[in-house]
Design an enzyme around this catalytic site. Structure first.
Site, short mmCIF file in Angstrom:
data_model
loop_
_atom_site.label_atom_id
_atom_site.label_comp_id
_atom_site.label_asym_id
_atom_site.label_seq_id
_atom_site.Cartn_x
_atom_site.Cartn_y
_atom_site.Cartn_z
N ARG A 42 -27.56 13.33 2.38
CA ARG A 42 -27.43 11.87 2.42
C ARG A 42 -27.97 11.21 1.15
O ARG A 42 -27.50 10.15 0.75
CB ARG A 42 -28.19 11.33 3.64
CG ARG A 42 -27.64 11.78 4.99
CD ARG A 42 -26.51 10.89 5.46
NE ARG A 42 -25.95 11.34 6.73
CZ ARG A 42 -26.35 10.87 7.92
NH1 ARG A 42 -27.30 9.96 7.99
NH2 ARG A 42 -25.78 11.32 9.01
N ASP A 144 -30.22 -4.27 14.18
CA ASP A 144 -30.30 -2.91 13.67
C ASP A 144 -31.24 -2.90 12.48
O ASP A 144 -31.47 -3.94 11.86
CB ASP A 144 -28.91 -2.40 13.26
CG ASP A 144 -28.85 -0.87 13.23
OD1 ASP A 144 -28.47 -0.27 14.26
OD2 ASP A 144 -29.23 -0.28 12.20
#
Length: 274
Positions: A42, A144
């Site tokens: 990532r 979020d």
């Protein structure tokens, strides 16, 4: 000579421990050693973009107090955001049959999608409320930790394949098929998008001044925390649940062993006593 951008990057165990500590400190995320390959995949591209030679060098960047923006970028890259419309349909059946059927029509029904990711959960709730509540008032708060997924959620544009779990009548009523540059995609209609308020929120550091909700969806997020952090998050979240309100967690998640003011109604469905 091999270019830095083409050279595979790997984190050693000490570097992995540094990232584990950083993510635990800032978002409460438990990143086990088994996720080292995920961390590398990532973040490697970002290291190459910045011309950094190692994960330790990137850690030193994002750990700096004045690097909040880059730290947020790393958080966005590392957090997993797997979701889809009407995920775990039993919860939506419960919401329709048990909650909406008994909710007063003259009072505003408030629902919080506490780990909304790219917005599918919040828009699924919005479709159901608009269809079932008719002219009765309702509000949806969606939050979020990732700014990246929140930007995606606010747009409300999804690949057609992501709509396969939306009931056909809702797909026809609330979604617009894209054409031209948007071919192969659909958009949640503007009227519905405007009913959902998206905001960035850290579940391990919720604001003290925050609304009370009739229903809170806290699904498929506490699995990323260790036990003490799970307990802290759920205790904090339930403070924003009205007496008689409902808390829904993921089907694979359990609140067993936590001291909470909740009663289990069914697996993954809990109620705060009236």
């Amino acid at each position: 000579m091999v270019e830095l951008s083409n050279r595979p990057l790997d984190a050693n165990d000490e570097e992995m421990r540094l990232f584990q500590q950083l993510f635990k400190q800032h978002i409460g995320m438990h990143l086990p050693q088994s996720k080292k390959a995920l961390l590398c995949s990532r973040l490697s591209k970002r290291l190459s973009e910045l011309g950094l030679p190692s994960f330790r060098a990137y850690y030193e960047v994002i750990a700096a107090p004045n690097q909040a923006e880059e730290r947020q970028r790393a958080i966005d890259l590392i957090t997993t955001n797997e979701t889809y419309f009407f995920r775990e349909p039993r919860h939506f059946d419960f919401l329709r049959k048990q909650v909406l059927a008994h909710a007063p029509q003259n009072e505003t029904l408030r629902i919080w999608s506490a780990a909304s990711s790219t917005g599918e959960e919040a828009y699924s709730i919005a479709m159901l409320l608009d269809a079932e509540r008719h002219d009765a008032p309702w509000e949806i708060c969606a939050s979020d930790i990732s700014q990246r997924v929140l930007r995606f959620a606010r747009r409300g544009v999804y690949p057609m394949a992501r709509g396969e779990h939306i009931p056909p009548e809702y797909l026809k009523r609330y979604c617009l098929r894209g054409n031209g540059n948007y071919a192969g995609q659909f958009m949640v209609e503007q009227r519905l998008r405007e009913r959902v308020q998206f905001s960035q929120m850290n579940l391990t550091a919720l604001p003290k001044q925050f609304a009370k909700f009739d229903v809170i969806f806290l699904r498929n997020v506490i699995i990323y925390f260790d036990m003490p952090t799970k307990t802290q998050v759920v205790q904090s979240v339930t403070q924003h649940l009205k007496p008689g309100g409902w808390l829904l967690v993921g089907h694979s998640e359990s609140l067993h062993g936590m001291a909470l003011p909740l009663q289990m109604h069914a697996p993954s469905i809990y109620r705060k006593p009236p």
